[in-house]
Structure formats: structure tokens, C-alpha cells
Design a protein around this motif. Structure first.
Motif, mmCIF file in Angstrom:
data_model
loop_
_atom_site.group_PDB
_atom_site.id
_atom_site.type_symbol
_atom_site.label_atom_id
_atom_site.label_comp_id
_atom_site.label_asym_id
_atom_site.label_seq_id
_atom_site.Cartn_x
_atom_site.Cartn_y
_atom_site.Cartn_z
ATOM 1 N N GLU A 220 0.834 -1.197 0.000
ATOM 2 C CA GLU A 220 0.000 0.000 0.000
ATOM 3 C C GLU A 220 0.872 1.251 0.000
ATOM 4 O O GLU A 220 1.857 1.339 0.743
ATOM 5 N N MET A 221 0.479 2.223 -0.838
ATOM 6 C CA MET A 221 1.238 3.452 -0.970
ATOM 7 C C MET A 221 0.628 4.576 -0.146
ATOM 8 O O MET A 221 -0.575 4.589 0.108
ATOM 9 N N ALA A 222 1.483 5.507 0.222
ATOM 10 C CA ALA A 222 1.033 6.785 0.765
ATOM 11 C C ALA A 222 1.955 7.851 0.194
ATOM 12 O O ALA A 222 3.179 7.676 0.184
ATOM 13 N N TYR A 223 1.364 8.918 -0.314
ATOM 14 C CA TYR A 223 2.213 10.022 -0.754
ATOM 15 C C TYR A 223 1.530 11.347 -0.472
ATOM 16 O O TYR A 223 0.304 11.445 -0.415
ATOM 17 N N LEU A 224 2.367 12.360 -0.273
ATOM 18 C CA LEU A 224 1.898 13.720 -0.024
ATOM 19 C C LEU A 224 2.668 14.643 -0.962
ATOM 20 O O LEU A 224 3.908 14.720 -0.882
ATOM 21 N N PHE A 225 1.939 15.319 -1.845
ATOM 22 C CA PHE A 225 2.567 16.204 -2.828
ATOM 23 C C PHE A 225 1.986 17.612 -2.653
ATOM 24 O O PHE A 225 0.820 17.850 -2.999
ATOM 25 N N PRO A 226 2.763 18.547 -2.111
ATOM 26 C CA PRO A 226 2.245 19.911 -1.947
ATOM 27 C C PRO A 226 2.241 20.670 -3.269
ATOM 28 O O PRO A 226 3.257 20.746 -3.964
ATOM 29 N N GLN A 227 1.080 21.189 -3.633
ATOM 30 C CA GLN A 227 0.925 22.040 -4.798
ATOM 31 C C GLN A 227 0.409 23.398 -4.327
ATOM 32 O O GLN A 227 -0.142 23.512 -3.221
ATOM 33 N N PRO A 228 0.575 24.428 -5.129
ATOM 34 C CA PRO A 228 0.095 25.753 -4.699
ATOM 35 C C PRO A 228 -1.382 25.726 -4.310
ATOM 36 O O PRO A 228 -2.246 25.355 -5.097
ATOM 37 N N GLY A 229 -1.654 26.048 -3.050
ATOM 38 C CA GLY A 229 -3.020 26.146 -2.579
ATOM 39 C C GLY A 229 -3.670 24.844 -2.172
ATOM 40 O O GLY A 229 -4.843 24.842 -1.761
ATOM 41 N N ARG A 230 -2.945 23.731 -2.266
ATOM 42 C CA ARG A 230 -3.573 22.455 -1.939
ATOM 43 C C ARG A 230 -2.506 21.395 -1.693
ATOM 44 O O ARG A 230 -1.325 21.609 -1.950
ATOM 45 N N LEU A 231 -2.948 20.232 -1.212
ATOM 46 C CA LEU A 231 -2.055 19.118 -0.944
ATOM 47 C C LEU A 231 -2.692 17.869 -1.537
ATOM 48 O O LEU A 231 -3.863 17.564 -1.266
ATOM 49 N N LEU A 232 -1.938 17.137 -2.357
ATOM 50 C CA LEU A 232 -2.430 15.903 -2.963
ATOM 51 C C LEU A 232 -2.023 14.726 -2.093
ATOM 52 O O LEU A 232 -0.845 14.560 -1.760
ATOM 53 N N LEU A 233 -3.018 13.905 -1.721
ATOM 54 C CA LEU A 233 -2.784 12.721 -0.905
ATOM 55 C C LEU A 233 -3.109 11.482 -1.729
ATOM 56 O O LEU A 233 -4.143 11.409 -2.386
ATOM 57 N N GLY A 234 -2.222 10.512 -1.678
ATOM 58 C CA GLY A 234 -2.478 9.263 -2.418
ATOM 59 C C GLY A 234 -1.892 8.104 -1.642
ATOM 60 O O GLY A 234 -1.346 8.278 -0.554
ATOM 61 N N GLY A 235 -1.956 6.985 -2.230
ATOM 62 C CA GLY A 235 -2.641 6.743 -3.476
ATOM 63 C C GLY A 235 -2.942 5.255 -3.553
ATOM 64 O O GLY A 235 -2.740 4.480 -2.611
#
Length: 325
Positions: A220-235
């Protein structure tokens, strides 16, 4: 400058149709257009709604074959992204520090020695879970990057048309480049192309500034990618699953896994749910086919979850194959 390297031949004025408007298709079209070709892109969906638009878009060769070629394509693409990161507001490309879990430094240095900024072993404080590396890598905001690619292509004289293609024979041009991704399964047809479903959760960023990727022993994966104005959580990586509907239980599990790594994520306001189907193949298909009527088809698909990572290096090689006989 993005485009052909010295020594790559072009036929100025030649007509090319690129079928597929994701990052691979747009990059290939742009390389061709800036090399002097007249290029049209036919895309079923607006570029903002392609599979590429759902990508977490961290530069890293992720589950892609053949490995040697993929690393070459990735390193060439890294050069391009480093250049584009000088203008992050317009290109959507930034260089961001982060930690890649379950990765040994010796393995990375074996193919990227001297190329990854800040590359070192992660400390126990940075990644308590075990072996990991820290580096500064391109992180691409696809909501900005895909429209930027489209506009740059238009400035180079290319066009983008929303059009569903049911047979490559519909593309009436001396050269056709097939960048249809998962669509190649029916269009070619190529049954070796299959979906690997990815789901992510977009949340209001509680202050996370570095990216993080972790893979549990059960895969199982987990990732956190900060983008301008938001945070992408996966996956997720669900092999053979075609559903594009977000699964609430999967979304909740994603948030839990990410919160276990960065507690400040727990309770973050959810902005959006996204689902995309990675176009996976046993190996990328990048080859030239000459049809009985003399037209050239360049097949360029099967990049899985690494399309963003290899896009530019792969695009240059595909463009080199796109010369009428």
C-alpha cells in the motif's frame, strides 16, 4: 530550448497528426512543431480532463519498462523540467525537496549519480519507517502545466482539436503518432495495455512543504505532494480496475495512511477526489510502422504512471522516428 537536439533530421513542412492530448502527446507534438513540422493534435478530451491531469506528477521513474531506456528518457526530461522550473508560475514546474521511502541510496546513485540535487540518505527523523533517500525533484502542477504545453504548441504553429478517433486510418496525414495511452487497447488493438487505477484526495494544505512517498510491506502506498493552494494525498494502484468513480472507503484509507506519516493532515478540509487509470504495458511501445500506402505510424504509448517523468526524453525519440519514408 525544448526541441530537437543537433543532428536530428526533420522534414520541414511535413504534416503530422498526434492522436492523444495527454502529457506524452503534447510533449511529442511540441518537439515536432518546434522542429519545423506542421502538427495537429487530436484529443478525445480537453487536455485538462486527460489522464495526465490526475497525475500526482512527481518526477521519478515509477514502474516502467524497459528500465534502461526509461532512465535515459527520465534524465533527459529532468533537464527540461529543471529549465522550466525557472518559471514555475507559468509552467507549473517547481523543484521541491522530499523523501522517497523504501529506496536505497546506492541503487539511485547507480543511474542518477551527480544528477539529483540534494541527493542523500534520509535521516531517521525525516523518515522513521526505514531506508529512504532525500532529494530535490521536479513536482509538476498539471492544472497549470497541461494548458501551458497546449499554448506553447499553438505558439509553435500547432493546433489542438477535440476529436474522438475510432481508427488510426481516420488520421489522414503522412505521419501519425499514436499517443493514445489506454485507448490503444481498442484502437490498435493492443490487449497488453491495461489500466492500473489510481485514486487520490485533494485537501487544503495544513502547512506541508515537502513531498513524501512511502510504501508499506503489503504494497500500500502513501504520498503527499504539496501544490500551490492544496495538498495531494495518495494513493492506490489497482491493477485491471476500470472504475473512474471515487471510492469513499479508499479515500478515507488514503487520508489515514497519510496522517500516520504527517499528523497535521488529519482533519484537513477535503477539496476534491480524483481517479485516473494509468496506461500500463509490459514495456513502453515506441516504434515506427510503415503502412502499405507509405504512411508512417509511430506508436508511443504504455508509459504507466511514469508518463510525466519520461515525457520529454521519450518525445524526442518518438519525433526522431516520425519521418516519412
Amino acid at each position: 530550448m525544448i526541441g530537437y537536439r543537433p543532428g536530428v533530421e526533420t522534414e520541414r513542412g511535413g504534416d503530422v497528426i498526434v492522436v492523444g492530448g495527454g502529457v506524452v502527446g503534447l510533449a511529442t507534438a511540441l518537439v515536432l512543431a518546434e522542429g519545423g513540422r506542421r502538427v495537429r493534435v487530436w484529443t478525445r478530451d480537453p487536455v485538462e480532463r486527460t489522464t495526465s491531469a490526475v497525475a500526482g506528477a512527481l518526477w521519478w521513474p515509477y514502474h516502467i519498462e524497459p528500465v534502461a531506456s526509461a532512465r535515459t528518457w527520465a534524465l533527459r526530461s529532468l533537464e527540461v523540467y529543471e529549465e522550466l522550473a525557472r518559471r514555475p508560475e507559468s509552467t507549473g514546474v517547481r523543484l521541491v525537496d522530499g523523501v522517497m521511502g523504501e529506496t536505497d541510496l546506492d541503487d539511485v546513485e547507480g543511474w542518477a549519480v551527480g544528477r539529483l540535487a540534494g541527493l542523500r540518505r534520509a535521516t531517521a527523523a525525516e523518515y522513521p519507517g526505514g531506508t529512504a533517500v532525500r532529494a530535490r525533484l521536479p513536482l509538476i502542477d498539471m492544472a497549470v502545466h497541461l494548458p501551458w504545453l497546449r499554448e506553447r504548441l499553438r505558439r509553435a504553429g500547432g493546433t489542438v482539436e477535440e476529436r474522438t478517433v475510432r481508427d488510426l486510418a481516420e488520421a489522414d496525414a503522412p505521419v501519425v503518432v499514436n499517443c493514445t495511452g489506454l485507448g490503444a487497447r481498442d484502437l490498435v488493438p493492443d490487449l497488453s495495455v491495461r489500466p492500473v487505477r489510481g485514486q487520490l484526495v485533494v485537501v487544503a494544505n495544513p502547512g506541508v512543504r515537502t513531498w513524501l512517498v512511502s510504501t508499506a510491506p503489503d504494497g500500500e502506498m502513501a504520498y503527499l505532494f504539496p501544490q500551490p493552494g492544496r495538498l495531494l494525498l495518495g494513493g492506490t494502484a489497482e491493477d485491471g480496475v476500470w472504475s473512474l468513480e471515487p471510492d469513499p472507503a479508499v479515500a478515507a484509507a488514503i487520508v489515514r495512511r497519510c496522517a500516520a506519516l504527517r499528523p497535521e493532515v488529519a482533519g484537513a478540509r477535503v477539496l476534491e477526489h480524483r481517479v485516473g487509470l494509468r496506461p500500463v504495458r509490459p514495456a513502453v511501445r515506441l516504434e515506427r510502422e510503415v503502412l502499405p500506402d507509405g504512411r508512417v505510424v509511430v506508436h508511443h504509448y504504455g508509459h504507466g504512471g511514469a508518463g510525466v517523468t519520461v515525457a520529454w526524453g521519450c518525445a524526442e525519440e518518438a519525433a526522431g522516428l516520425a519521418t516519412p519514408s
